[in-house]
Design an enzyme around this catalytic site. Structure first.
Site, PDB file in Angstrom:
ATOM      1  CG  HIS A  13      -1.852   0.900   1.257  1.00 11.54           C
ATOM      2  ND1 HIS A  13      -2.153   1.668   2.282  1.00 11.54           N
ATOM      3  CD2 HIS A  13      -2.745   1.538   0.397  1.00 11.54           C
ATOM      4  CE1 HIS A  13      -3.079   2.615   2.154  1.00 11.54           C
ATOM      5  NE2 HIS A  13      -3.421   2.490   0.916  1.00 11.54           N
ATOM      6  CD  GLU A  40      -2.620   2.365  -3.524  1.00 14.44           C
ATOM      7  OE1 GLU A  40      -3.584   3.126  -3.642  1.00 14.44           O
ATOM      8  OE2 GLU A  40      -1.635   2.183  -2.588  1.00 14.44           O
ATOM      9  CG  ASP A  42      -2.502   7.460  -3.540  1.00 11.38           C
ATOM     10  OD1 ASP A  42      -3.750   6.777  -3.849  1.00 11.38           O
ATOM     11  OD2 ASP A  42      -1.915   7.328  -2.705  1.00 11.38           O
ATOM     12  CG  HIS A  55      -3.344   9.795   0.196  1.00 14.43           C
ATOM     13  ND1 HIS A  55      -4.130  10.508   0.829  1.00 14.43           N
ATOM     14  CD2 HIS A  55      -4.069   8.579  -0.276  1.00 14.43           C
ATOM     15  CE1 HIS A  55      -5.297   9.729   1.054  1.00 14.43           C
ATOM     16  NE2 HIS A  55      -5.323   8.765   0.467  1.00 14.43           N
ATOM     17  CD  GLU A 115      -6.525   5.419  -4.758  1.00 14.57           C
ATOM     18  OE1 GLU A 115      -7.517   6.617  -3.961  1.00 14.57           O
ATOM     19  OE2 GLU A 115      -5.995   4.770  -4.046  1.00 14.57           O
TER      20      GLU A 115
END
Length: 245
Positions: A13, A40, A42, A55, A115
């Protein structure tokens, strides 16, 4: 019928989970060091339209910058320290561009869930830009990045800009009754849910409809095992030192 799925069960993450500053190159390196095969992170847009990793909409939590990220050019953002807030040994770690992280992922055989994290009012613009760049950065790669977002307009724009890239819809707070219609509209491959919303029956229904199920953010090994027994296809975890590949 479920489509082919090249991604492993475990995604680190925001790169390094709780072991490194989030959304940085150091975070991706930490995932590699712990044997993870997928990360993952952002991605949003700077004022001058460059895709970079962050993020929050604001800079204070994870850097020494101040204010809205969308008001600053990439030159200014790249000079910020995005590591000292986490630990002194990460001092000077920059906010990386999407292109630099893509190069690292490809070089180290890391699969990626990107993301799309648009700043308010830039949903479609960000979805289009990130998807277009992702398609170019992973051109010819056997396992393309999986795009995901909570932002509906961003995902629609990503679908139109790079229809060949797989997409996942992120949900939180409540289980959508129209999940099947929404996934079909996006031509998505997966539903990404807060793990607390999932039940064995819901996982089975989504997979029976032909979609994969991913769960966030799972930091307990027993919960990770339970979700896998239910048929969940992947989890996002901060606990890289506890939940091991």
């Amino acid at each position: 019928m479920l489509q082919p799925w090249p991604y492993p069960y475990l995604f680190a993450h925001r790169g390094g989970g709780r072991l490194a500053p989030e959304n940085t190159l150091a975070g991706m390196a930490t995932a590699v060091q712990h044997g993870y095969g997928a990360v993952e992170f952002d991605v949003k847009l700077s004022r001058d339209g460059v895709s970079f990793l962050l993020h929050d909409d604001t800079l204070e939590r994870t850097s020494n910058g101040q204010g809205l990220a969308a008001t600053q050019d990439i030159a200014a953002l790249s000079r910020l320290d995005a590591g000292s807030w986490f630990a002194p040994r990460f001092a000077g770690e920059p906010l990386p561009t999407f292109a630099s992280i893509a190069a690292y992922c490809r070089a180290h055989r890391l699969l990626a869930n990107v993301e799309i994290k648009p700043c308010p009012g830039r949903e479609a613009e960000t979805g289009q830009a990130v998807a277009t760049l992702a398609a170019a950065l992973w051109q010819g790669h056997p396992a393309p990045p999986l795009l995901s977002s909570f932002a509906w307009e961003a995902l629609l724009a990503a679908r139109d800009a790079a229809p060949q890239l797989p997409r996942g819809w992120l949900i939180e707070e409540q289980w959508p009754q129209d999940w099947a219609q929404r996934l079909a509209a996006l031509q998505a491959v997966s539903l990404h849910s807060d793990h607390l919303l999932l039940t064995a029956e819901r996982v089975a229904a989504v997979r029976a409809a032909g979609y994969r199920v991913l769960a966030y953010t799972v930091n307990d090994a027993a919960r990770a095992a339970e979700l896998r027994q239910w048929g969940v296809d992947g989890i996002f975890t901060d606990a890289l030192d506890v939940i091991r590949p």
